[in-house]
Structure formats: structure tokens, C-alpha cells
Design an enzyme around this catalytic site. Structure first.
Site, mmCIF file in Angstrom:
data_model
loop_
_atom_site.group_PDB
_atom_site.id
_atom_site.type_symbol
_atom_site.label_atom_id
_atom_site.label_comp_id
_atom_site.label_asym_id
_atom_site.label_seq_id
_atom_site.Cartn_x
_atom_site.Cartn_y
_atom_site.Cartn_z
ATOM 1 N N HIS A 98 0.808 -1.228 0.000
ATOM 2 C CA HIS A 98 0.000 0.000 0.000
ATOM 3 C C HIS A 98 0.837 1.273 0.000
ATOM 4 O O HIS A 98 0.308 2.358 -0.186
ATOM 5 C CB HIS A 98 -0.953 0.028 1.205
HETATM 6 C C1 UD1 Z 1 -2.614 5.034 5.932
HETATM 7 C C2 UD1 Z 1 -1.411 5.472 6.767
HETATM 8 C C3 UD1 Z 1 -0.332 4.400 6.735
HETATM 9 C C4 UD1 Z 1 -0.899 3.051 7.120
HETATM 10 C C5 UD1 Z 1 -2.073 2.725 6.216
HETATM 11 C C6 UD1 Z 1 -2.713 1.394 6.522
HETATM 12 C C7 UD1 Z 1 -0.919 7.876 6.878
HETATM 13 C C8 UD1 Z 1 0.022 8.922 6.410
HETATM 14 N N1 UD1 Z 1 -0.814 6.682 6.268
HETATM 15 O O1 UD1 Z 1 -2.202 4.980 4.569
HETATM 16 O O2 UD1 Z 1 0.693 4.756 7.634
HETATM 17 O O3 UD1 Z 1 0.111 2.075 6.998
HETATM 18 O O4 UD1 Z 1 -3.045 3.767 6.380
HETATM 19 O O5 UD1 Z 1 -3.795 1.174 5.684
HETATM 20 O O6 UD1 Z 1 -1.719 8.132 7.735
HETATM 21 N N2 UD1 Z 1 -9.485 4.566 1.226
HETATM 22 C C9 UD1 Z 1 -10.630 3.855 1.046
HETATM 23 N N3 UD1 Z 1 -11.320 3.450 2.146
HETATM 24 C C10 UD1 Z 1 -10.888 3.720 3.410
HETATM 25 C C11 UD1 Z 1 -9.704 4.437 3.581
HETATM 26 C C12 UD1 Z 1 -8.994 4.848 2.472
HETATM 27 O O7 UD1 Z 1 -11.040 3.591 -0.070
HETATM 28 O O8 UD1 Z 1 -11.569 3.313 4.379
HETATM 29 C C13 UD1 Z 1 -8.735 5.033 0.057
HETATM 30 C C14 UD1 Z 1 -8.606 6.540 0.067
HETATM 31 O O9 UD1 Z 1 -9.620 7.130 -0.669
HETATM 32 C C15 UD1 Z 1 -7.254 6.802 -0.527
HETATM 33 C C16 UD1 Z 1 -6.475 5.513 -0.262
HETATM 34 O O10 UD1 Z 1 -7.415 4.528 0.138
HETATM 35 O O11 UD1 Z 1 -7.326 7.019 -1.893
HETATM 36 C C17 UD1 Z 1 -5.400 5.734 0.774
HETATM 37 O O12 UD1 Z 1 -5.952 6.080 2.039
HETATM 38 P P1 UD1 Z 1 -5.196 7.040 3.080
HETATM 39 O O13 UD1 Z 1 -5.942 7.039 4.343
HETATM 40 O O14 UD1 Z 1 -4.898 8.345 2.470
HETATM 41 O O15 UD1 Z 1 -3.779 6.393 3.342
HETATM 42 P P2 UD1 Z 1 -3.277 4.896 3.383
HETATM 43 O O16 UD1 Z 1 -2.515 4.638 2.139
HETATM 44 O O17 UD1 Z 1 -4.372 3.931 3.748
#
Ligand code: UD1
Length: 382
Positions: A220
Site C-alpha cells: 500500500h
Molecule cells: C494510511 C497510513 C499508513 C498506514 C495505512 C494502513 C498515513 C500517512 N498513512 O495509509 O501509515 O500504513 O493507512 O492502511 O496516515 N481509502 C478507502 N477506504 C478507506 C480508507 C482509504 O477507499 O476506508 C482510500 C482513500 O480514498 C485513498 C487511499 O485509500 O485514496 C489511501 O488512504 P489514506 O488514508 O490516504 O492512506 P493509506 O494509504 O491507507
């Protein structure tokens, strides 16, 4: 005493669960009780990324959900700070407790200190040395501001001391996530791999998967999934190497799925019969698949730690780690392979021929949450 603890994203939930259960136990045994408020920033909001963990780990519903959702880092951090400041002004806690290194950790520690509230960081002192990682920025700022720094290992103490942190603020407590692993492992052990796959499957499969005959992968990190010229060679390695040797189970993170679709290469993965795509897994399902895996490929810090304790050989698809204690040179199960395909291939072949044994770093004993609460109470009395 009033404590607000904060969670935001998936890796926080297994860290806060034992802390909350310890407060509950403390309150049942003492007359001077602790008022505890759980705040969820709402960064992870899908049921599979959030609610499933609250249910599985018996975490009470958050008292306050800030509903931040997705967005750029500045949006997530800024919106969390604005909403959390209001919570602090209303609730006036004695302590804010933050865990890990996600955006909620940073946003809420900064807000707490601006409101002159004491802040405790659980999992303090981890350093990758890689300032391009958003989590490293979060760790540095949170540790610089926190009044009480609770570390998972002794290497983390050295990091803090080297940065000039006062020794009296640091306490070595062990790894709180391992409290959750210890509590939940018997339940996970009873799950049947075939059922775990069926319950989480994306699409269809007729591949039979059994104990110790499959690889497990999670990816991820932006450094692996956000660029096509990095992500596509990794996918080709999976197709041409891993999937030729054994079934590959891949619970796919929303970010990785979105990127594969955008790069137009999701179909390559979908069409490979030996790659079994799964939805994001709940805690017990993931633990069960980890217990039975022949090899783990991951860029997750938490999985690196769980592999160490379970003895699952782990290729960490990163160039650095904030968790050196999990590496083979420290007796752990993990080896850093970055995203250079030749290096990944070489270490993949090495790892399959080696025997990895479970290893337990000092104080990864299932009792870290008790030491965390003790440290907070002691610091309050000082
Ligand atoms: C976040 C954390 C990371 C952790 C990871 C575990 C930070 C900086 N990063 O990264 O340290 O290892 O979580 O998962 O805080 N999304 C969904 N559904 C959700 C949540 C997110 O579809 O419930 C999508 C979002 O729209 C986004 C992507 O997933 O496009 C990434 O989500 P984001 O929360 O920005 O960061 P992670 O990559 O999950």
C-alpha cells in the site's frame, strides 16, 4: 484523570484495543477511576478498514468521530486539527494518547500541545531515516512534542536520545500490538484457510490452498504503488515467479487497487489463475493467513512485526525500515528487498530455502498496555 485517545487508520486499531481494555480493568479495580474518551478521526471509514476491527477486537464505538475521510495529507491533517481543537476545548482532558505514525497521530499531538495538554505517544522512537515517508514526518513531529514517549524496543530509545530527548520522558514498554496478537491468536488459529478465502474472495477461484503452500502479500505504500514504472515490474515478478511456484493470496488495499486500475494493469492480476485477490481482511483472517503462509511479501511495518513473532519468512518491499528489530540481523524474520526486481528475486529464492524461527524481542510479551497505563499514571503524579 481524563484521557482522550485517538485512532484514525487501520494500523491504529490493534494498538488502541489493549490500552482501552487495560483502562477498563483498572477502573474495575480502583475507586479513583479514569475517564476515557475515544476519538476516531475517520481517516479510514470503509467497514472493512475500520468497523471490522472495532468488532473483532471488542473496541467500544468511538465516543467522537471527526469524519475526516480521504484527502491530501494537508487536508487530512488540517481538517483533523480544526475538529480536534474543538473537542479538546470542550472536553479538557489531562492527557491525549496517540499511537503509531498515521496522520491522526501527527494532527492530534500538535493540537494537544497547542492547547497545553500533555501528550503521550505509544510506539515512540521508531525511525526509518527516510523523510520522504509521510509516516516519518509524523513520527518526528509527534516525538518532538510528546511529554511521554513509550517505546517498543531499546533501539528506539537510542534514536530518541540521539535527537536530544530528555531521558526522563522515555519509557521502554514493549510492543502494544503484540498484546493484541497474544490475546487473539487462539481464535485465529481455529479458522480454516479455505473459509477465510471464500469469505473474502474478489471474483472466483478453483485453486486449492493449504497450510504452508502459499504466499501472502500486502502492498500500500505510495513508494510502491503510486508509480507505474515501480508497480508494474513488481506485478510482473508476481506473475512470472511467485505465482508459478505457489498460489499467491493478495488482500488488496484500496489504494493499490485504485492505482492498478488507473495504470490499466488490474486485468493482468485478475487473469492470473494462481493469484487470489481478496478484500481487505479483518484482524483474525489476516492473522490466520499469516500463520499458514510459506512466505510473506509486504510493505507494512505491522506485518513485519507479526511475522517476527510468528516466524513467517518476510520479504519487506522497502529500502529501509523504522523497525530494524524485526530484521534477520537482529534475529527477526524479515529482510529488506526494496523494489529492485533482481534483489527481490534473489532474496525470494534464498528465503524459500531457509528456516525461519519465531522470535520475541524483549517485552513483546502481551503486557505492554499495562506498562503504558502505569507510565501515564506515574507521570501524572510527578
Ligand atoms: C494510511 C497510513 C499508513 C498506514 C495505512 C494502513 C498515513 C500517512 N498513512 O495509509 O501509515 O500504513 O493507512 O492502511 O496516515 N481509502 C478507502 N477506504 C478507506 C480508507 C482509504 O477507499 O476506508 C482510500 C482513500 O480514498 C485513498 C487511499 O485509500 O485514496 C489511501 O488512504 P489514506 O488514508 O490516504 O492512506 P493509506 O494509504 O491507507
Amino acid at each position: 484523570m481524563k484521557i482522550i485517545s485517538v485512532v484514525g487508520a487501520r494500523p491504529n486499531f490493534m494498538k488502541i484495543a489493549p490500552f482501552i481494555h487495560t483502562i477498563k480493568k483498572y477502573n474495575s479495580e480502583n475507586t479513583n477511576t479514569i475517564e476515557h474518551i475515544l476519538v476516531h478521526t475517520g481517516q479510514h471509514y470503509d467497514d472493512r478498514m475500520s468497523k471490522a476491527f472495532f468488532d473483532a477486537l471488542n473496541i467500544p464505538e468511538a465516543d467522537i468521530n471527526l469524519g475526516i475521510g480521504s484527502g491530501s495529507h494537508a487536508e487530512q491533517v488540517g481538517n483533523t486539527m480544526i475538529a480536534f481543537e474543538k473537542v479538546l476545548r470542550k472536553k479538557k482532558p489531562d492527557w491525549v494518547v496517540v499511537v503509531g505514525d498515521v496522520n491522526a497521530t501527527l494532527a492530534c499531538s500538535v493540537t494537544a500541545k497547542k492547547e497545553h495538554i500533555k501528550c503521550c505517544h505509544i510506539e515512540a522512537g521508531l525511525r526509518s531515516g527516510d523523510i520522504t515517508m509521510p509516516e516519518e514526518v509524523n513520527r518526528l513531529v509527534t516525538d518532538r512534542l510528546s511529554d511521554l514517549l513509550l517505546t517498543p524496543d531499546k533501539l528506539s530509545i537510542d534514536n530518541l536520545i540521539n535527537e536530544g530527548t530528555r531521558k526522563s520522558k522515555i519509557k521502554f514498554v514493549g510492543n502494544i500490538m503484540i498484546d493484541t496478537l497474544e490475546k487473539q491468536k487462539n481464535k485465529a488459529e481455529k479458522l480454516i484457510i479455505k473459509n477465510v478465502i471464500e469469505n473474502n474472495l474478489i471474483g472466483k477461484t478453483d485453486i486449492s490452498v493449504s497450510e504452508n503452500n502459499y504466499a501472502l502479500m500486502t502492498l500500500h505504500r505510495p513508494s510502491n504503488v503510486d508509480k507505474k514504472d515501480v508497480f508494474e515490474p513488481i506485478i510482473d515478478f508476481l506473475l512470472n515467479n511467485v505465482a508459478k511456484d505457489m498460489p499467491l493470496l493478495w488482500p488488496i488495499h484500496p489504494r493499490a487497487k485504485k492505482q492498478l486500475e488507473q495504470f490499466g494493469i488490474y486485468h493482468k492480476v485478475e487473469e492470473c489463475s494462481n493469484i487470489i485477490l481478496l478484500q481487505p481482511l479483518n484482524y483474525h483472517d489476516m492473522l490466520r493467513l499469516n500463520m499458514g503462509a510459506k512466505i510473506m511479501l509486504t510493505d507494512s511495518g505491522g506485518l513485519q512485526e507479526e511475522c517476527t513473532v510468528l516466524g513467517t519468512p518476510c520479504l519487506t518491499l522497502r529500502w529501509n525500515t523504522e523497525r530494524p528489530i524485526t530484521l534477520k540481523e537482529h534475529g527477526g524474520a524479515s529482510v529488506l528487498v526494496g523494489n529492485n526486481i533482481e534483489r527481490i528475486k534473489a532474496e525470494y529464492n534464498n528465503t524459500l530455502t531457509e528456516n525461519t524461527k519465531p522470535m520475541r524481542p524483549e517485552l513483546w510479551d502481551g503486557k505492554t498496555a499495562e506498562r503504558c497505563l502505569e507510565a501515564i499514571i506515574k507521570s501524572t503524579l510527578l
